[in-house]
Design an enzyme around this catalytic site. Structure first.
Site, PDB file in Angstrom:
ATOM      1  N   TRP A  52       0.850  -1.209   0.000  1.00  0.00           N
ATOM      2  CA  TRP A  52       0.000   0.000   0.000  1.00  0.00           C
ATOM      3  C   TRP A  52       0.881   1.253   0.000  1.00  0.00           C
ATOM      4  CZ3 TRP A  52      -5.269   0.173   2.984  1.00  0.00           C
ATOM      5  CH2 TRP A  52      -6.100  -0.865   2.519  1.00  0.00           C
ATOM      6  N   LYS A 151      -9.782  -1.455   7.015  1.00  0.00           N
ATOM      7  CA  LYS A 151     -10.234  -2.849   6.878  1.00  0.00           C
ATOM      8  C   LYS A 151     -10.992  -3.268   8.134  1.00  0.00           C
ATOM      9  CE  LYS A 151      -7.124  -6.326   6.653  1.00  0.00           C
ATOM     10  NZ  LYS A 151      -6.215  -7.020   5.719  1.00  0.00           N
TER      11      LYS A 151
END
Ligand SMILES: C[S@@+](CC[C@H](N)C(=O)[O-])C[C@H]1O[C@@H](n2cnc3c(N)ncnc32)[C@H](O)[C@@H]1O
Length: 196
Positions: A52, A151
């Site tokens: 990421w 998440k």
């Protein structure tokens, strides 16, 4: 293991130089929601092994900044400032915050997932708790209008967590990118328009 070897996202990550297949989750969400723009300040919570952060530093460009943390060590990524430590540890989080030197943040993203113990209720509770810590961090550091991608595992505590996010952001959307389909109960919640 066989599933991992045959996974098209794993193959693609190898070919395209990403450290993890997770890169494709962020890229899909970003392509749709336009999260990361040149010049932005981005924080990556639970960053290792670093895919990421790789995506983010490419997309913020030379005038942007990426600050990352993880419990585990992470191989350096050019222009990403990384600190290793436990996000539960307040003293560590304060040292990480000092890296920001008072900057407000445009995007906080958290792909943090606790080590799975195999006891579903306890794994779920730990995952929600980490998401709450990430929301707390985002509330403190995001600029007004800023965004938060996190998440979360669907299950106990999910609806309450979503409500907490709705208190902080003008809109909250659920995202389930291709690379996380069919695998687990994980989804990403995207908070947009941080309230002042
Ligand atoms: C799914 S991985 C992140 C993958 C990453 N987004 C990437 O693209 O490479 C989840 C990460 O959360 C980290 N993590 C779990 N608990 C943590 C904690 N308490 N503090 C900091 N990091 C944590 C793990 O060490 C792991 O590297």
């Amino acid at each position: 293991m066989t599933e991992h070897v045959n996974d098209p996202f794993v193959q693609r990550a190898k070919t395209e130089g990403y450290r993890a297949r997770a890169a494709y989750k962020l890229m899909e969400i970003d392509d749709k929601d336009k999260l990361i723009r040149p010049g932005m300040v981005v924080v990556d919570l639970g960053a290792a092994p670093g895919s990421w952060s790789q995506v983010a530093i490419n997309r913020v460009g030379d005038n942007g900044r990426v600050f990352a943390l993880d419990l585990l060590p992470m191989e350096p990524i050019h222009r990403v400032q990384f600190m290793q430590g436990d996000f539960h540890d307040e003293e560590f989080v304060q040292r990480f915050e000092a890296l920001l030197e008072g900057r407000t943040v445009d995007l906080v993203m958290s792909d943090i997932a606790p080590n799975i113990s195999g006891i579903p209720t306890s794994d779920q509770a730990r995952s929600i708790y980490l998401a709450e810590l990430a929301l707390d961090f985002a509330s403190q550091h995001l600029a007004p209008g800023g965004r938060f991608l996190v998440k979360v595992f669907q299950g106990q505590g999910f609806d309450e967590f979503r409500k907490q996010m709705e208190g902080v952001f003008r809109s909250v959307a659920v995202r389930k990118p291709q690379a996380s389909r069919g695998r687990s109960s994980e989804v990403y919640l995207l908070g947009s328009g941080k309230r002042n």
